[in-house]
Write a protein that holds these residues in place. Structure first.
Motif, PDB file in Angstrom:
ATOM      1  N   GLU A 220       0.840  -1.205   0.000  1.00  0.00           N
ATOM      2  CA  GLU A 220       0.000   0.000   0.000  1.00  0.00           C
ATOM      3  C   GLU A 220       0.874   1.254   0.000  1.00  0.00           C
ATOM      4  N   ASP A 221       2.019   1.176   0.697  1.00  0.00           N
ATOM      5  CA  ASP A 221       2.929   2.325   0.716  1.00  0.00           C
ATOM      6  C   ASP A 221       3.509   2.599  -0.676  1.00  0.00           C
ATOM      7  N   TYR A 222       3.881   1.541  -1.384  1.00  0.00           N
ATOM      8  CA  TYR A 222       4.361   1.748  -2.767  1.00  0.00           C
ATOM      9  C   TYR A 222       3.277   2.406  -3.626  1.00  0.00           C
ATOM     10  N   VAL A 223       2.038   1.932  -3.451  1.00  0.00           N
ATOM     11  CA  VAL A 223       0.927   2.503  -4.224  1.00  0.00           C
ATOM     12  C   VAL A 223       0.838   4.011  -3.954  1.00  0.00           C
ATOM     13  N   LYS A 224       0.941   4.369  -2.670  1.00  0.00           N
ATOM     14  CA  LYS A 224       0.885   5.775  -2.262  1.00  0.00           C
ATOM     15  C   LYS A 224       2.052   6.554  -2.886  1.00  0.00           C
ATOM     16  N   THR A 225       3.228   5.924  -2.859  1.00  0.00           N
ATOM     17  CA  THR A 225       4.423   6.574  -3.409  1.00  0.00           C
ATOM     18  C   THR A 225       4.239   6.936  -4.882  1.00  0.00           C
ATOM     19  N   PHE A 226       3.708   5.998  -5.662  1.00  0.00           N
ATOM     20  CA  PHE A 226       3.536   6.297  -7.095  1.00  0.00           C
ATOM     21  C   PHE A 226       2.511   7.413  -7.293  1.00  0.00           C
ATOM     22  N   ALA A 227       1.474   7.454  -6.449  1.00  0.00           N
ATOM     23  CA  ALA A 227       0.496   8.542  -6.546  1.00  0.00           C
ATOM     24  C   ALA A 227       1.163   9.883  -6.251  1.00  0.00           C
ATOM     25  N   VAL A 228       2.024   9.904  -5.224  1.00  0.00           N
ATOM     26  CA  VAL A 228       2.728  11.148  -4.879  1.00  0.00           C
ATOM     27  C   VAL A 228       3.649  11.560  -6.030  1.00  0.00           C
ATOM     28  N   LEU A 229       4.452  10.606  -6.521  1.00  0.00           N
ATOM     29  CA  LEU A 229       5.423  10.938  -7.573  1.00  0.00           C
ATOM     30  C   LEU A 229       4.710  11.495  -8.807  1.00  0.00           C
ATOM     31  N   LYS A 230       3.543  10.934  -9.128  1.00  0.00           N
ATOM     32  CA  LYS A 230       2.822  11.387 -10.324  1.00  0.00           C
ATOM     33  C   LYS A 230       2.188  12.759 -10.126  1.00  0.00           C
ATOM     34  N   SER A 231       2.034  13.172  -8.845  1.00  0.00           N
ATOM     35  CA  SER A 231       1.367  14.453  -8.573  1.00  0.00           C
ATOM     36  C   SER A 231       2.325  15.642  -8.539  1.00  0.00           C
ATOM     37  N   LEU A 232       3.633  15.376  -8.547  1.00  0.00           N
ATOM     38  CA  LEU A 232       4.584  16.461  -8.318  1.00  0.00           C
ATOM     39  C   LEU A 232       4.835  17.285  -9.580  1.00  0.00           C
ATOM     40  N   PRO A 233       4.879  18.620  -9.428  1.00  0.00           N
ATOM     41  CA  PRO A 233       5.317  19.439 -10.560  1.00  0.00           C
ATOM     42  C   PRO A 233       6.793  19.157 -10.839  1.00  0.00           C
ATOM     43  N   ILE A 234       7.153  19.019 -12.096  1.00  0.00           N
ATOM     44  CA  ILE A 234       8.506  18.555 -12.409  1.00  0.00           C
ATOM     45  C   ILE A 234       9.104  19.279 -13.613  1.00  0.00           C
ATOM     46  N   ASP A 235      10.306  19.801 -13.399  1.00  0.00           N
ATOM     47  CA  ASP A 235      11.171  20.228 -14.513  1.00  0.00           C
ATOM     48  C   ASP A 235      12.456  19.421 -14.460  1.00  0.00           C
ATOM     49  N   LEU A 236      13.171  19.528 -13.328  1.00  0.00           N
ATOM     50  CA  LEU A 236      14.468  18.857 -13.185  1.00  0.00           C
ATOM     51  C   LEU A 236      14.267  17.469 -12.585  1.00  0.00           C
ATOM     52  N   PHE A 237      14.583  16.439 -13.371  1.00  0.00           N
ATOM     53  CA  PHE A 237      14.408  15.040 -12.965  1.00  0.00           C
ATOM     54  C   PHE A 237      15.726  14.535 -12.370  1.00  0.00           C
ATOM     55  N   LEU A 238      15.705  14.258 -11.035  1.00  0.00           N
ATOM     56  CA  LEU A 238      16.905  13.813 -10.310  1.00  0.00           C
ATOM     57  C   LEU A 238      16.509  12.665  -9.382  1.00  0.00           C
ATOM     58  N   GLY A 239      17.502  12.009  -8.780  1.00  0.00           N
ATOM     59  CA  GLY A 239      17.178  10.909  -7.877  1.00  0.00           C
ATOM     60  C   GLY A 239      18.385  10.440  -7.084  1.00  0.00           C
ATOM     61  N   ALA A 240      18.154   9.458  -6.230  1.00  0.00           N
ATOM     62  CA  ALA A 240      19.176   8.979  -5.299  1.00  0.00           C
ATOM     63  C   ALA A 240      20.347   8.285  -6.003  1.00  0.00           C
ATOM     64  N   HIS A 241      20.083   7.679  -7.158  1.00  0.00           N
ATOM     65  CA  HIS A 241      21.145   7.098  -7.981  1.00  0.00           C
ATOM     66  C   HIS A 241      21.153   7.824  -9.327  1.00  0.00           C
ATOM     67  N   GLY A 242      22.346   8.059  -9.866  1.00  0.00           N
ATOM     68  CA  GLY A 242      22.455   8.673 -11.185  1.00  0.00           C
ATOM     69  C   GLY A 242      21.744   7.851 -12.249  1.00  0.00           C
ATOM     70  N   ALA A 243      21.749   6.519 -12.055  1.00  0.00           N
ATOM     71  CA  ALA A 243      21.133   5.621 -13.041  1.00  0.00           C
ATOM     72  C   ALA A 243      19.627   5.856 -13.175  1.00  0.00           C
ATOM     73  N   TYR A 244      18.974   6.372 -12.116  1.00  0.00           N
ATOM     74  CA  TYR A 244      17.533   6.628 -12.217  1.00  0.00           C
ATOM     75  C   TYR A 244      17.221   7.557 -13.391  1.00  0.00           C
ATOM     76  N   PHE A 245      18.090   8.581 -13.548  1.00  0.00           N
ATOM     77  CA  PHE A 245      17.743   9.657 -14.498  1.00  0.00           C
ATOM     78  C   PHE A 245      18.782   9.845 -15.601  1.00  0.00           C
ATOM     79  N   GLY A 246      19.612   8.831 -15.810  1.00  0.00           N
ATOM     80  CA  GLY A 246      20.581   8.892 -16.912  1.00  0.00           C
ATOM     81  C   GLY A 246      21.604   9.992 -16.713  1.00  0.00           C
ATOM     82  N   MET A 247      22.119  10.097 -15.487  1.00  0.00           N
ATOM     83  CA  MET A 247      22.991  11.210 -15.116  1.00  0.00           C
ATOM     84  C   MET A 247      24.202  11.353 -16.023  1.00  0.00           C
ATOM     85  N   LYS A 248      24.896  10.225 -16.271  1.00  0.00           N
ATOM     86  CA  LYS A 248      26.154  10.327 -17.023  1.00  0.00           C
ATOM     87  C   LYS A 248      25.917  10.834 -18.445  1.00  0.00           C
ATOM     88  N   ALA A 249      24.927  10.286 -19.116  1.00  0.00           N
ATOM     89  CA  ALA A 249      24.631  10.708 -20.497  1.00  0.00           C
ATOM     90  C   ALA A 249      24.192  12.175 -20.525  1.00  0.00           C
TER      91      ALA A 249
END
Ligand SMILES: [Zn+2]
Length: 281
Positions: free
Chosen positions: A205-234
């Motif tokens: 249920e917590d994961y379900v909540k997490t995806f709802a939160v992530l989808k609700s956020l206003p977003i320009d700059l896509f970043l995350g805890a690992h560079g691999a999440y957002f293709g940091m190196k490229a």
């Protein structure tokens, strides 16, 4: 079969410290760089560390492992900033690849450590591989952290850990306000029990909540805890060649969140059909 294999491989990439220790990018240094406005990257080639520069000192998000702290320190100095100006230390979530060095940075800089309520016990733990840090401020979903005119918001995005935190902030670049989202982690690690988990009954249920939160956020700059999440190196390479800031990537963010949500749903279904044995719980 092919897709199952690909799924397993991508899961392994985001796996537990034990598995991912073998990822050479974890402890490899990476050039420090400005993402946008007063937001900088000072992490390793994969373990992301963010620095928010303010006139009253700096905020760091994530510590990586203790062995990575000298690399982070060097990156901060490469930018012309002072490690000793670190005033506030935050994390993405209480796993060693993001928080094991927290106690060390706290001791060396005197930074105030602020952690989401459900991850506090882990950060204060002195068990092997745990930071053993003193938490100066306990955060709750929606709390803000302010310093020198910068304001970050802590969004609880639980599942990966109980207090997994997605950080959001606005940065100003060229007169434009950009919404930055630093994803805590949407990943279901190998061995995670989503059905009949005695230590964490609400995990799915917590994961379900997490995806709802992530989808609700206003977003320009896509970043995350690992560079691999957002293709940091490229994106870093692309940035060097000029043009539009590649870290402004709302489409990439949306695609990433949907793909991770589908991976979670698939694993949840699989476990519902075939519940993990009591021993695995
Ligand atoms: Zn993790």
């Amino acid at each position: 079969m092919k897709t199952i294999k690909a799924g397993l491989i991508s899961l392994l990439l985001f796996a537990t410290p034990l598995v991912a220790q073998t990822n050479p990018d974890w402890h490899a240094s990476f050039p420090a760089f400005k993402i946008a406005g007063n937001l900088y990257y000072v992490g390793t080639a994969d373990l992301a560390v963010y620095l928010i520069r303010t006139p009253q000192g700096n905020i760091l998000i994530n510590s990586d492992f203790p062995e990575d702290v000298p690399t982070i320190k060097k990156s901060i100095e490469q930018l012309g900033f002072k490690y000793s100006d670190t005033k506030i230390l935050l994390i993405s979530h209480a796993h060693g690849d993001h928080d094991a060095g927290v106690g060390m940075i706290q001791k060396e800089t005197g930074a105030r450590v602020m952690i989401m309520d459900a991850d506090v016990a882990e950060v204060q733990s002195t068990a092997t591989g745990r930071p053993g840090a003193h938490v100066d401020r306990v955060l709750h979903d929606g709390d803000t952290v302010e310093l020198g005119g910068s304001k970050l918001t802590a969004r609880l995005t639980p599942g990966h850990t109980k207090g997994c935190t997605t950080w959001t902030m606005q940065v100003e670049e060229g007169g434009r306000k950009l919404d930055a989202v630093i994803v805590g982690s949407p990943n279901v690690n190998p061995g995670y029990v989503l059905v009949g988990n005695k230590n964490y009954p609400r995990i799915a249920e917590d994961y379900v909540k997490t995806f709802a939160v992530l989808k609700s956020l206003p977003i320009d700059l896509f970043l995350g805890a690992h560079g691999a999440y957002f293709g940091m190196k490229a994106k870093y390479e692309k940035m060097k060649s000029g043009g539009a800031n590649p870290f402004i990537d709302p489409a990439g963010y949306k695609a990433y969140v949907s793909e991770r949500e589908a991976a979670f749903q698939k694993e949840w279904e699989r476990q519902k059909q075939n519940p993990p044995s009591a021993a695995a719980r």
